[in-house]
Design a protein around this motif. Structure first.
Motif, short mmCIF file in Angstrom:
data_model
loop_
_atom_site.label_atom_id
_atom_site.label_comp_id
_atom_site.label_asym_id
_atom_site.label_seq_id
_atom_site.Cartn_x
_atom_site.Cartn_y
_atom_site.Cartn_z
N SER A 1 52.73 57.62 5.27
CA SER A 1 52.39 56.68 6.34
C SER A 1 52.14 57.34 7.70
O SER A 1 51.21 56.95 8.41
CB SER A 1 53.49 55.61 6.47
N PRO A 2 52.95 58.33 8.11
CA PRO A 2 52.72 58.89 9.45
C PRO A 2 51.64 59.95 9.55
O PRO A 2 51.32 60.39 10.65
CB PRO A 2 54.09 59.49 9.80
N VAL A 3 51.06 60.39 8.42
CA VAL A 3 50.11 61.50 8.47
C VAL A 3 48.96 61.21 9.43
O VAL A 3 48.61 62.06 10.27
CB VAL A 3 49.57 61.80 7.05
N ASN A 4 48.36 60.04 9.33
CA ASN A 4 47.22 59.74 10.21
C ASN A 4 47.65 59.53 11.66
O ASN A 4 46.84 59.72 12.58
CB ASN A 4 46.49 58.50 9.69
N ILE A 5 48.90 59.14 11.86
CA ILE A 5 49.41 59.03 13.23
C ILE A 5 49.46 60.42 13.86
O ILE A 5 49.00 60.64 15.00
CB ILE A 5 50.81 58.39 13.24
N TYR A 6 50.01 61.38 13.11
CA TYR A 6 50.08 62.74 13.62
C TYR A 6 48.68 63.32 13.82
O TYR A 6 48.42 64.04 14.79
CB TYR A 6 50.90 63.61 12.68
N SER A 7 47.76 62.99 12.93
CA SER A 7 46.38 63.49 13.07
C SER A 7 45.75 62.99 14.35
O SER A 7 45.03 63.74 15.04
CB SER A 7 45.54 63.05 11.87
N GLU A 8 46.00 61.72 14.68
CA GLU A 8 45.44 61.17 15.91
C GLU A 8 46.08 61.81 17.14
O GLU A 8 45.39 62.09 18.14
CB GLU A 8 45.64 59.66 15.93
N LEU A 9 47.38 62.08 17.09
CA LEU A 9 48.04 62.74 18.22
C LEU A 9 47.50 64.15 18.40
O LEU A 9 47.29 64.61 19.54
CB LEU A 9 49.56 62.77 17.99
N VAL A 10 47.26 64.84 17.31
CA VAL A 10 46.67 66.18 17.39
C VAL A 10 45.27 66.11 17.98
O VAL A 10 44.87 66.93 18.81
CB VAL A 10 46.65 66.84 15.99
N ARG A 11 44.50 65.10 17.57
CA ARG A 11 43.14 64.94 18.10
C ARG A 11 43.17 64.73 19.61
O ARG A 11 42.38 65.33 20.36
CB ARG A 11 42.45 63.75 17.43
N LEU A 12 44.09 63.88 20.08
CA LEU A 12 44.22 63.63 21.51
C LEU A 12 44.58 64.91 22.26
O LEU A 12 44.07 65.18 23.35
CB LEU A 12 45.27 62.55 21.76
N HIS A 13 45.46 65.71 21.66
CA HIS A 13 45.85 66.97 22.30
C HIS A 13 44.66 67.92 22.39
O HIS A 13 44.40 68.52 23.45
CB HIS A 13 46.99 67.61 21.52
N ARG A 14 43.93 68.06 21.29
CA ARG A 14 42.79 68.99 21.27
C ARG A 14 41.68 68.54 22.20
O ARG A 14 40.91 69.36 22.71
CB ARG A 14 42.27 69.13 19.84
N ALA A 15 41.61 67.23 22.44
CA ALA A 15 40.60 66.70 23.36
C ALA A 15 41.04 66.84 24.81
O ALA A 15 40.31 66.44 25.73
CB ALA A 15 40.31 65.23 23.04
N GLY A 16 42.22 67.40 25.03
CA GLY A 16 42.71 67.58 26.39
C GLY A 16 43.29 66.33 27.00
O GLY A 16 43.50 66.26 28.23
N GLU A 17 43.59 65.33 26.17
CA GLU A 17 44.06 64.05 26.68
C GLU A 17 45.57 63.88 26.55
O GLU A 17 46.11 62.87 26.98
CB GLU A 17 43.36 62.91 25.92
N LEU A 18 46.26 64.85 25.96
CA LEU A 18 47.69 64.68 25.73
C LEU A 18 48.37 66.04 25.61
O LEU A 18 47.94 66.89 24.84
CB LEU A 18 47.92 63.88 24.43
N SER A 19 49.43 66.20 26.39
CA SER A 19 50.26 67.41 26.31
C SER A 19 51.63 67.04 25.73
O SER A 19 52.16 65.96 26.01
CB SER A 19 50.45 68.04 27.70
#
Length: 641
Positions: free
Chosen positions: A51-69
């Protein structure tokens, strides 16, 4: 906010699983940013699982986009198997590194994981220290949770006390059976685990429980609508002031607002809702549809249906005729010389014989799920192709691979065939498998042997159904080729392979697995590949004459109110289907990945097909030995990974 009076915990329901994951990730990201703006840490309670895999993927995407530290993030994971080394495939430590920690800028000192290597004697002290670290961090701001079929939160087994704290526990047999696939066999699943207690979890300021897929529908309904009980630990979330469950539509399908909405409020009585209500009423009172009376409707909360559509007789007849119209012994349509006045026309009944592609996610899903229909299609003269989408190589026991390798080696020795490569291969497999540790990934050579085993079984199973060898296609979609339970995302190459086959065959019918309760998600991914390929082909001239039918059987079955084509099977066809399933010897007697159902696959299929036939019979339709049900894809509904 709870929107239905019978629901005891707030639910947010999304059309697609990806939407639910994005919503959870967005809330977590907003918390991290808010805390950062206040020069504070964001303390997250995290879990492992599908269940959380796609949640973590989205958080990683936000980080790589420079939108989340993640510089201000502190994490605490909820559980860990015991004993468990952090480098092992099934460890929470490795899961979190692979899916989140290694891809963001979190301070390693801020990562807290339960230690699966601690001795039993030191476990109590370790757990007490973990509790203290949570307190020292200021408590958990958001606790992310999943839920299994028993209603676990963390790894708190049924019977866990509401006041329990982090501790070492013994896992129940059902839990170990459900986890068997992750460990390549139930015998390899640890008997113990360390888990946050229920009180520990409930101490979080905010709780988000995420559940996806039809396999979670029953337990979600119990958690949301049942009374709080230690028998279902997740029901204790009802007492939390800020707990919420995020669901896709499939996981929410067991809630009364979807399953029996007429019992909790006003509904729009369209054909689908009417059909479901009447079938539910008939099965509830133990009557055939045509025997239902106005009194039955009035006494079971269906007064509004009577008011909207007139007498019970008219409603009964409409629903009965629909069910009757679904039954066909000619799934591909009839030839002209077999048509009779009064026959109900099928899709493109003017085309006979038809070209057919049956897509099978694993090498045995074709015969398990629709073997009887496959036999009929072939016997009735259609040009039937079977496409095996994945190799299924991880689902073969090591001893089977060793046996086949030894056979080849013995054969070469017996007939004095000089084959140094074969001897080296057999030697490698022998040495590798004899030293292999539980849960260790197979070598490429072993995976190839296991893939060939399943390919040979698929060929024999299809032959039993009359499909010629030249109509068998082994796609080996790349997303599956990881050698482990966790697969890669779909890529353009997966879609291209699928599109190429479709365009080569130009089918009039496509059969695809809609059995999305497969615990590892392969069925869902394979269906997504097919539907995306249909999107690519939609403007091809041949596609206008093509119908896509979804089958089930390996993990669940369509309900009568869902079925749009019901193919009845005779006892002889049931027996032929069983023989075809038996050809899959590596899955016989004991499958490597059985899921939570302890029955063999042939037993599951026969029981489900017989139960569908029984339900049709009890609703007043003709009595058959078995029925395989299908739902037609409408060309609109997508499948989200």
């Amino acid at each position: 906010m709870i929107t239905k009076p019978n629901e005891r915990i707030s639910c947010r329901i999304f059309e697609r699983a990806s939407d639910a994951s994005a919503a959870a990730a967005a809330e977590i990201a907003d918390l991290i940013r808010l805390k950062s703006s206040q020069n504070q840490n964001a303390v997250l309670g995290l879990v492992v699982g599908s269940s959380p895999v796609n949640i973590y993927s989205e958080l990683v995407r936000l980080h790589r986009a420079g939108e989340l530290s993640f510089a201000n993030v502190v994490t605490f994971n909820s559980d860990e198997y015991h004993p468990m080394q952090p480098v092992e495939l099934q460890s929470a430590s490795r899961f979190m590194r692979e899916h989140l920690f290694d891809h963001v800028d979190i301070d390693p000192a801020n990562i807290h994981l339960l230690d699966g290597t601690v001795s039993k004697e030191d476990a109590a002290a370790h757990c007490a220290q973990y509790e203290q670290m949570i307190r020292d961090a200021g408590g958990i701001d958001v606790q992310l949770l999943g839920v299994n079929r028993a209603g676990h939160i963390g790894l708190n087994e049924p019977g866990s006390d509401r006041s329990s704290r982090t501790r070492l526990i013994t896992l129940d047999e059902p839990t170990r059976t459900e986890a068997a696939s992750d460990f390549f066999g139930a015998e390899n699943v640890p008997r113990h685990a360390i888990t946050m207690g229920i009180e520990t979890i409930l101490s979080a300021k905010r709780i988000l429980l995420v559940a996806m897929g039809e396999g979670k529908a029953d337990i979600v309904a119990r958690v949301v609508e049942g009374f709080a009980s230690a028998n279902v630990p997740a029901t204790f979330l009802q007492d939390h002031p800020s707990a919420e469950i995020l669901l896709d539509q499939a996981a929410a399908s067991g809630l009364a607002r979807f399953a029996t909405p007429w019992l909790i409020g006003e509904v729009t009585w369209d054909d689908t809702t009417t059909r479901r209500a009447v079938i539910d009423l008939a099965e509830g009172v133990g009557k055939s549809i045509l025997k239902l009376t106005d009194a039955d409707y009035n006494e079971h909360g269906l007064q509004d249906l009577l008011a909207a559509h007139g007498s019970s007789y008219d409603i009964n007849l409409r629903v009965f005729r629909h069910l009757q119209s679904t039954i066909t012994g000619w799934p591909g349509g009839k030839p002209e010389h077999r048509k009779r006045p009064g026959d109900r026309p099928g899709h493109r009944d003017d085309i006979f014989p038809k070209r057919v592609i049956l897509f099978s996610p694993h090498p045995d899903d074709d015969v398990i799920s629709m073997g009887g229909t496959l036999i009929r299609l072939v016997d009735q003269g259609h040009d039937v192709h079977v496409a095996y989408q994945t190799s299924g190589n991880i689902a073969v026991f090591d001893e089977d691979a060793l046996r086949f390798a030894e056979f080849v080696e013995d054969y070469c020795r017996e007939f004095e065939i000089q084959a140094d490569g074969i001897e080296k291969l057999a030697s490698h497999i022998d040495k590798f498998l004899r030293k292999k540790k539980p849960g260790q990934l197979d070598s490429d050579e072993v995976l190839r042997i296991k893939g060939l085993i399943r390919r040979g079984e698929a060929r024999q199973g299809a032959r039993c159904c009359g499909v010629p060898d030249h109509n068998l296609h082994y796609l080996d979609l790349p997303f599956y080729q990881t050698g482990r339970i966790t697969k890669s995302p779909l890529t353009d190459e997966d879609i291209r392979i699928t599109v190429d086959l479709m365009r080569a065959v130009e089918p009039h019918q496509i059969y695809a697995a809609g059995d999305l309760s497969d615990p590892h998600g392969t069925h869902r991914t394979c269906l997504s590949a097919i539907l995306q390929a249909c999107g690519v082909c939609k403007d091809d001239p041949w596609f206008e004459s093509c119908a896509v039918w979804m089958y089930r059987g390996a993990w669940q079955e369509w309900a009568p109110h869902q079925i749009e084509m019901a193919v009845p099977l005779s006892p002889q066809e049931v027996a032929r289907k069983r023989v075809a399933i038996f050809k899959h010897e590596s899955q016989k007697d004991r499958a490597l990945f059985p899921g939570s159902d302890v029955r063999e696959f042939w037993q599951r299929a026969e029981a489900r097909n017989a139960d569908t036939a029984r339900r049709y019979d009890e609703l007043g339709l003709a009595e058959y030995a078995a029925i395989e049900g299908f739902v037609r894809w409408d060309g609109q509904t997508g499948i989200e990974l």
